[in-house]
Design an enzyme around this catalytic site. Structure first.
Site, PDB file in Angstrom:
ATOM      1  N   ASP A 195     112.217  56.038  35.882  1.00 18.79           N
ATOM      2  CA  ASP A 195     111.341  56.773  34.970  1.00 18.79           C
ATOM      3  C   ASP A 195     112.176  57.819  34.231  1.00 18.79           C
ATOM      4  O   ASP A 195     112.963  58.551  34.851  1.00 18.79           O
ATOM      5  CB  ASP A 195     110.220  57.450  35.755  1.00 18.79           C
ATOM      6  N   ASN A 203     108.878  63.031  22.853  1.00 19.46           N
ATOM      7  CA  ASN A 203     107.911  62.663  21.819  1.00 19.46           C
ATOM      8  C   ASN A 203     107.318  63.887  21.131  1.00 19.46           C
ATOM      9  O   ASN A 203     107.179  63.919  19.904  1.00 19.46           O
ATOM     10  CB  ASN A 203     106.781  61.823  22.439  1.00 19.46           C
ATOM     11  N   HIS A 208     107.725  60.438  17.763  1.00 18.44           N
ATOM     12  CA  HIS A 208     107.655  59.154  18.449  1.00 18.44           C
ATOM     13  C   HIS A 208     108.779  58.200  18.046  1.00 18.44           C
ATOM     14  O   HIS A 208     109.185  57.337  18.829  1.00 18.44           O
ATOM     15  CB  HIS A 208     106.293  58.499  18.216  1.00 18.44           C
ATOM     16  N   ASP A 212     111.068  56.280  20.639  1.00 19.21           N
ATOM     17  CA  ASP A 212     111.365  54.842  20.620  1.00 19.21           C
ATOM     18  C   ASP A 212     112.867  54.588  20.714  1.00 19.21           C
ATOM     19  O   ASP A 212     113.317  53.673  21.415  1.00 19.21           O
ATOM     20  CB  ASP A 212     110.812  54.207  19.340  1.00 19.21           C
ATOM     21  N   GLU A 238     107.418  54.919  29.795  1.00 16.66           N
ATOM     22  CA  GLU A 238     108.846  55.193  29.974  1.00 16.66           C
ATOM     23  C   GLU A 238     109.346  54.736  31.345  1.00 16.66           C
ATOM     24  O   GLU A 238     110.402  55.164  31.808  1.00 16.66           O
ATOM     25  CB  GLU A 238     109.124  56.683  29.783  1.00 16.66           C
TER      26      GLU A 238
END
Length: 330
Positions: A195, A203, A208, A212, A238
């Site tokens: 994680d 973010n 965002h 990405d 994630e």
């Protein structure tokens, strides 16, 4: 010429390689005649003097996809070669044209039922043969397009659109298959649950698109750090899940530490700058895999990941499956 221009590179034309055509004909006269005509039309002729040789060439994985088979040949005749080729049932498809002196309806039906796509009767007309070969090439081109479309759909169904890794459904299926194999071969199976730490802040702070980019780079780093027979999937958001067949204990922990270090050692490149990102990992493995153990193994890895988060992040925690049920956190 039957071969065509595929595209251009740097202003110069790139010409497709001539299509191979198997010509199985035991008559030297007809063989030379066909070789001359097909070569003139731009085909790469692969000759065979009898049915056995033709069958050997067709069953080759990289054999010709277009074939002209004489019906009457020593050894295997053209119809029998046709039947054997169709029995393979593999892709890419081979388009088969029978060459025959037989004109009875029952004979032609027999040839088509054996798997021939078309036929030309002897003595044949050169223009007719050329047109039928063109038709065969069009069918092969259409089949290639269908295969590409099918593979694209298959990939969409099994891969994550952003990272290109296995998606959740597919990686869980991989885990189940590895547990079945581990049970059969008495080999361990390990999973890593990873994680990205504080990903929400990425973010919220950078947007965002930046998030990405981090996910894509994280996927590449983890993928490059695994063994070639390990599997990696995007488990959700994630979170990533790695399945490590034949791996237990110290080996699984060492693999998790390598992945963690790959994050810490180099910043992630973002539009307009770079960003340090770390990850936490939960490790779980079983020495005695059971076919129905996937859920328990995932639950123990998730518990270990929770501990890694709770103990400060950027670390590895471990859980060992002692039996078909239950786990021990180390």
């Amino acid at each position: 010429m039957e071969n065509c221009v595929d595209g251009q590179m740097g202003g110069s034309k790139v010409v497709a390689a001539p299509m191979q055509v198997l010509v199985a004909e035991d008559s030297p006269i007809f063989q030379r005649m066909l070789h001359h005509m097909l070569s003139k039309w731009g085909y790469d002729v692969v000759p065979a003097s009898d049915g056995e040789e033709a069958w050997h060439l067709l069953r080759n994985e990289n054999g010709p996809r277009l074939a002209i088979l004489d019906w009457m040949m020593p050894g295997l005749d053209g119809v029998e070669v046709c039947r054997k080729a169709r029995a393979l049932g593999r892709e890419p498809y081979t388009y088969i044209l029978l060459l025959t002196a037989r004109t009875e309806r029952s004979d032609l039906v027999e040839g088509m039922e054996a798997g021939a796509d078309d036929y030309v009767t002897k003595p044949f007309n050169a223009h007719e043969l050329r047109v039928r070969l063109r038709a065969g090439r069009r069918i092969l081109d259409l089949q290639e397009e269908l295969v590409r479309a099918r593979e694209a759909l298959r990939r969409q169904a099994t891969h994550d659109g952003l990272t290109g890794l296995w998606n959740r459904t597919a990686i869980l299926e991989v885990l189940k298959k590895e547990l079945v194999r581990g049970n059969r071969e008495s080999t361990p199976v390990a999973v890593l649950m990873a994680d990205l730490d504080h990903f929400k802040q990425v973010n919220d702070t950078h947007g965002h698109l930046a998030g990405d980019a981090v996910l894509q780079q994280a996927a590449r780093r983890m993928q490059s750090g695994l063994r070639r027979y390990d599997s990696l999937g995007r488990y959700g958001g994630e979170e990533f899940l790695a399945v490590l067949p034949g791996c237990e204990g110290a080996g699984a922990v060492a693999q998790a530490e390598r992945l963690r270090e790959s994050f810490r050692g180099q910043s992630f490149e973002l539009p307009g700058g770079s960003l340090a990102v770390t990850c936490s990992l939960g490790v779980s493995w079983t020495d005695a895999p059971q076919t129905d153990q996937a859920e328990a193994l995932l639950r123990s890895a998730d518990q270990a990941l929770y501990l890694a988060k709770d103990h400060g992040r950027n670390r590895v925690e471990i859980a060992w499956m002692e039996a078909a049920v239950g786990c021990s956190t180390l």
